[in-house]
Design a protein around this motif. Sequence first.
Motif, PDB file in Angstrom:
ATOM      1  N   TYR A  47       0.847  -1.205   0.000  1.00  0.00           N
ATOM      2  CA  TYR A  47       0.000   0.000   0.000  1.00  0.00           C
ATOM      3  C   TYR A  47       0.876   1.246   0.000  1.00  0.00           C
ATOM      4  O   TYR A  47       1.817   1.360   0.793  1.00  0.00           O
ATOM      5  N   GLN A  48       0.561   2.190  -0.883  1.00  0.00           N
ATOM      6  CA  GLN A  48       1.357   3.411  -1.004  1.00  0.00           C
ATOM      7  C   GLN A  48       0.515   4.669  -0.827  1.00  0.00           C
ATOM      8  O   GLN A  48       1.001   5.766  -1.108  1.00  0.00           O
ATOM      9  N   GLY A  49      -0.707   4.538  -0.385  1.00  0.00           N
ATOM     10  CA  GLY A  49      -1.564   5.698  -0.213  1.00  0.00           C
ATOM     11  C   GLY A  49      -1.233   6.480   1.039  1.00  0.00           C
ATOM     12  O   GLY A  49      -0.296   6.165   1.788  1.00  0.00           O
ATOM     13  N   VAL A  50      -2.041   7.492   1.295  1.00  0.00           N
ATOM     14  CA  VAL A  50      -1.824   8.357   2.460  1.00  0.00           C
ATOM     15  C   VAL A  50      -2.423   7.742   3.721  1.00  0.00           C
ATOM     16  O   VAL A  50      -1.770   7.657   4.755  1.00  0.00           O
ATOM     17  N   ALA A  51      -3.679   7.305   3.645  1.00  0.00           N
ATOM     18  CA  ALA A  51      -4.379   6.750   4.805  1.00  0.00           C
ATOM     19  C   ALA A  51      -4.862   5.336   4.469  1.00  0.00           C
ATOM     20  O   ALA A  51      -5.617   5.150   3.514  1.00  0.00           O
ATOM     21  N   PHE A  52      -4.413   4.366   5.254  1.00  0.00           N
ATOM     22  CA  PHE A  52      -4.806   2.979   5.020  1.00  0.00           C
ATOM     23  C   PHE A  52      -6.234   2.765   5.518  1.00  0.00           C
ATOM     24  O   PHE A  52      -6.582   3.144   6.639  1.00  0.00           O
ATOM     25  N   SER A  53      -7.071   2.143   4.675  1.00  0.00           N
ATOM     26  CA  SER A  53      -8.485   1.951   4.989  1.00  0.00           C
ATOM     27  C   SER A  53      -8.735   0.500   5.385  1.00  0.00           C
ATOM     28  O   SER A  53      -8.594  -0.413   4.560  1.00  0.00           O
ATOM     29  N   LYS A  98     -10.296   5.772  -6.112  1.00  0.00           N
ATOM     30  CA  LYS A  98      -9.302   6.759  -6.512  1.00  0.00           C
ATOM     31  C   LYS A  98      -8.018   6.103  -7.024  1.00  0.00           C
ATOM     32  O   LYS A  98      -7.412   6.603  -7.953  1.00  0.00           O
ATOM     33  N   ASP A  99      -7.601   5.016  -6.401  1.00  0.00           N
ATOM     34  CA  ASP A  99      -6.362   4.359  -6.797  1.00  0.00           C
ATOM     35  C   ASP A  99      -6.670   3.229  -7.774  1.00  0.00           C
ATOM     36  O   ASP A  99      -7.483   2.347  -7.463  1.00  0.00           O
ATOM     37  N   PRO A 100      -6.035   3.194  -8.951  1.00  0.00           N
ATOM     38  CA  PRO A 100      -6.289   2.094  -9.892  1.00  0.00           C
ATOM     39  C   PRO A 100      -5.953   0.725  -9.327  1.00  0.00           C
ATOM     40  O   PRO A 100      -6.590  -0.272  -9.678  1.00  0.00           O
ATOM     41  N   MET A 101      -4.958   0.657  -8.432  1.00  0.00           N
ATOM     42  CA  MET A 101      -4.591  -0.631  -7.857  1.00  0.00           C
ATOM     43  C   MET A 101      -5.692  -1.173  -6.943  1.00  0.00           C
ATOM     44  O   MET A 101      -5.827  -2.392  -6.790  1.00  0.00           O
ATOM     45  N   ASP A 102      -6.495  -0.296  -6.341  1.00  0.00           N
ATOM     46  CA  ASP A 102      -7.629  -0.765  -5.549  1.00  0.00           C
ATOM     47  C   ASP A 102      -8.629  -1.511  -6.431  1.00  0.00           C
ATOM     48  O   ASP A 102      -9.206  -2.520  -6.016  1.00  0.00           O
ATOM     49  N   THR A 103      -8.824  -1.022  -7.651  1.00  0.00           N
ATOM     50  CA  THR A 103      -9.708  -1.715  -8.590  1.00  0.00           C
ATOM     51  C   THR A 103      -9.148  -3.078  -8.956  1.00  0.00           C
ATOM     52  O   THR A 103      -9.889  -4.060  -9.071  1.00  0.00           O
ATOM     53  N   VAL A 104      -7.830  -3.153  -9.139  1.00  0.00           N
ATOM     54  CA  VAL A 104      -7.191  -4.435  -9.455  1.00  0.00           C
ATOM     55  C   VAL A 104      -7.401  -5.441  -8.328  1.00  0.00           C
ATOM     56  O   VAL A 104      -7.738  -6.616  -8.564  1.00  0.00           O
ATOM     57  N   PHE A 105      -7.231  -4.989  -7.087  1.00  0.00           N
ATOM     58  CA  PHE A 105      -7.421  -5.898  -5.956  1.00  0.00           C
ATOM     59  C   PHE A 105      -8.883  -6.310  -5.820  1.00  0.00           C
ATOM     60  O   PHE A 105      -9.174  -7.437  -5.384  1.00  0.00           O
TER      61      PHE A 105
END
Length: 225
Positions: A47-53, A98-105
């Motif tokens: 994970y490389q985002g600002v706030a981990f959800s 917002k993050d394309p990698m979230d869609t991949v996961f």
Amino acid sequence: MNQIIDFFRTTFESELQTTMSLDRIAIGLLVSFFLSLYILLIYRLTYQGVAFSKIFCFALLLLSMVTAVVIMTVTTNLALSLGMVGALSIVRFRTAVKDPMDTVFMFWAIGVGIMAGAGLVYISLITNIGLGALYLLLYFLSKKVSSSPYLLVVRYRADSREEVEIALRSLSKLKIKSKIVRDGAVELCLETKMTPKLLPLVEDLGKLDGVIDASTVSYGSDTTL
């Protein structure tokens, strides 16, 4: 009372006999659960985002298991599968990813649920472990090979242009992202790589006569200014 209990027991047993067994339900749910935990572990490590959800992680876990249940239900009855497809076609998801990698996961979790629900246990284990290992390899290789870009923002008076340009010559591969001139002041936004010269340069720029302020910030290459 006994007649009511016998009715529900008979109905439940007959439904399982004509659709699926308890073993298949348990195996499908367990496989989707543990493989989705594997996906969550990879997601947390990379994970490389600002706030981990944490909510998104729980959503991935439930998404995989719910997909497995849907697939197990669909594969047992053609009429029920057509009705479920029609019901799902009217669902609209309005949450922006917002993050394309979230869609991949998310698609990865859905794929795990589909394979687990279809009973492809060994294929799901092999493919998902292999995909996870390949993704981690590419992730750590990219971290070592490439460095993150940085934005260097300098605000100065127009008559101090030459001093600022001389100070910026120590940095290579500068890209101008924007330049704003307003009331005799200039705001210059540059893209550069993190080097040992960058942080001392920011301090030196701040000490120059005519420089209002200088700052640097890390940003992703897909950021829109």
